[in-house]
Design a protein around this motif. Structure first.
Motif, short mmCIF file in Angstrom:
data_model
loop_
_atom_site.label_atom_id
_atom_site.label_comp_id
_atom_site.label_asym_id
_atom_site.label_seq_id
_atom_site.Cartn_x
_atom_site.Cartn_y
_atom_site.Cartn_z
N UNK A 193 8.51 -32.34 13.00
CA UNK A 193 7.54 -31.58 12.22
C UNK A 193 7.26 -32.31 10.92
N UNK A 194 6.01 -32.27 10.49
CA UNK A 194 5.64 -32.94 9.25
C UNK A 194 6.14 -32.16 8.04
N UNK A 195 6.10 -30.85 8.12
CA UNK A 195 6.47 -30.02 6.97
C UNK A 195 7.95 -29.64 7.05
N UNK A 196 8.65 -29.81 5.96
CA UNK A 196 10.02 -29.33 5.86
C UNK A 196 10.01 -27.85 5.47
N UNK A 197 11.12 -27.20 5.70
CA UNK A 197 11.25 -25.78 5.33
C UNK A 197 12.51 -25.61 4.49
N UNK A 198 12.54 -26.13 3.28
CA UNK A 198 13.77 -26.08 2.49
C UNK A 198 14.18 -24.66 2.13
N UNK A 199 15.48 -24.41 2.17
CA UNK A 199 15.96 -23.09 1.80
C UNK A 199 15.62 -22.77 0.35
N UNK A 200 15.44 -23.82 -0.47
CA UNK A 200 15.13 -23.60 -1.88
C UNK A 200 13.80 -22.86 -2.05
N UNK A 201 12.87 -23.06 -1.12
CA UNK A 201 11.58 -22.34 -1.19
C UNK A 201 11.79 -20.86 -0.96
N UNK A 205 13.59 -21.34 -12.14
CA UNK A 205 12.99 -22.41 -11.35
C UNK A 205 14.06 -23.09 -10.50
N UNK A 206 13.78 -23.23 -9.20
CA UNK A 206 14.69 -23.93 -8.29
C UNK A 206 14.15 -25.33 -8.04
N UNK A 207 14.97 -26.34 -8.32
CA UNK A 207 14.60 -27.73 -8.09
C UNK A 207 15.38 -28.24 -6.87
N UNK A 208 14.68 -28.83 -5.92
CA UNK A 208 15.33 -29.34 -4.72
C UNK A 208 15.65 -30.81 -4.92
N UNK A 209 16.93 -31.14 -4.83
CA UNK A 209 17.39 -32.52 -4.97
C UNK A 209 18.19 -32.93 -3.73
N UNK A 210 17.62 -32.62 -2.57
CA UNK A 210 18.23 -33.06 -1.32
C UNK A 210 17.67 -34.41 -0.90
N UNK A 211 18.49 -35.22 -0.26
CA UNK A 211 18.07 -36.53 0.25
C UNK A 211 18.57 -36.66 1.69
N UNK A 212 17.64 -36.87 2.61
CA UNK A 212 18.01 -37.01 4.02
C UNK A 212 19.02 -38.14 4.21
N UNK A 213 20.03 -37.87 5.02
CA UNK A 213 21.00 -38.90 5.37
C UNK A 213 22.11 -39.13 4.37
N UNK A 214 22.09 -38.42 3.24
CA UNK A 214 23.11 -38.65 2.22
C UNK A 214 24.51 -38.30 2.70
N UNK A 215 25.46 -39.17 2.38
CA UNK A 215 26.88 -38.85 2.47
C UNK A 215 27.29 -38.22 1.15
N UNK A 216 28.47 -37.62 1.13
CA UNK A 216 28.93 -37.05 -0.14
C UNK A 216 29.16 -38.14 -1.18
N UNK A 217 29.49 -39.36 -0.74
CA UNK A 217 29.63 -40.47 -1.69
C UNK A 217 28.29 -40.81 -2.32
N UNK A 218 27.20 -40.74 -1.55
CA UNK A 218 25.86 -40.94 -2.09
C UNK A 218 25.51 -39.85 -3.10
N UNK A 219 25.84 -38.64 -2.74
CA UNK A 219 25.57 -37.51 -3.63
C UNK A 219 26.31 -37.68 -4.95
#
Length: 207
Positions: A20-28, A49-63
């Protein structure tokens, strides 16, 4: 007054849905809960205000590496931390994942940011992937209990209580959630953590 909440994590935070082209973040969906909260209480001088700072594929070390840039520098009042799914998929040691998560919890508190800690949701059609999640989640919950931190049990909220698998109605591909699943995540995070924190710390905000 502006209150900032950061949703921090991997593809479960970005709201990734395959094909799907559109994501459905829980933050919305979480933002919708917060807007209703303010409207129902006529808190016209408070903005959330909720800011989404998710990154696909991140490990916890990346986070952990980007935690200062994406969280600390933004100086939010709250940060919702959900990580570990990709680490578990790569078979990384639970001790390592847990240490990365608790480092983020600690850094939040050291910078006067309240962490909301989330357990990792289950998985569907990969039975051997369930037990490591349970082991990691148990450690997260124990740590939160011992250190008086808010913990949202997304695993229990979205899994079948008998099989411990991710519930089919919440799954898009066995790992990621669908729109209904991300809505469920938002509901759980709001009612189990954010709403109580708002009642405790911000409901007395005057107009």
């Amino acid at each position: 007054m502006l209150l900032t909440i950061i949703a921090f994590g991997d593809s479960l935070t970005t709201g990734f849905i395959p094909t799907r082209l559109a994501h459905q973040p829980y933050s919305r969906f979480l933002q919708q809960h917060l807007d209703r909260f303010l409207e129902q209480r006529s808190l016209t001088k408070l903005r959330i205000k909720v800011l989404n700072r998710g990154v696909n594929g991140n490990l916890t070390s990346d986070m952990l590496l980007r935690f200062r840039w994406d969280v600390l520098n933004a100086q939010p009042q709250y940060v919702i931390i959900l990580g570990g799914t990709n680490d578990l998929g790569w078979g990384l040691p639970i001790d390592e994942i847990f240490d990365n998560l608790t480092a983020m919890y600690t850094r939040s508190q050291e910078n006067s940011i309240i962490p909301v800690c989330c357990t990792v949701p289950s998985i569907l059609s990969w039975d051997t992937g369930i037990q490591p999640r349970i082991q990691l989640n148990t450690r997260i919950q124990t740590y939160c209990c011992q250190n008086h931190l808010r913990c949202v049990d997304l695993f229990t909220q979205t899994s079948n209580p008998h099989t411990r698998e991710l519930r089919g109605e919440y799954s898009s591909d066995g790992l990621h959630l669908n729109e209904q699943g991300y809505q469920k995540m938002a509901d759980s995070i709001y009612y189990d953590a954010i709403h109580p924190l708002l009642i405790e710390n911000h409901e007395t905000t005057s107009n």
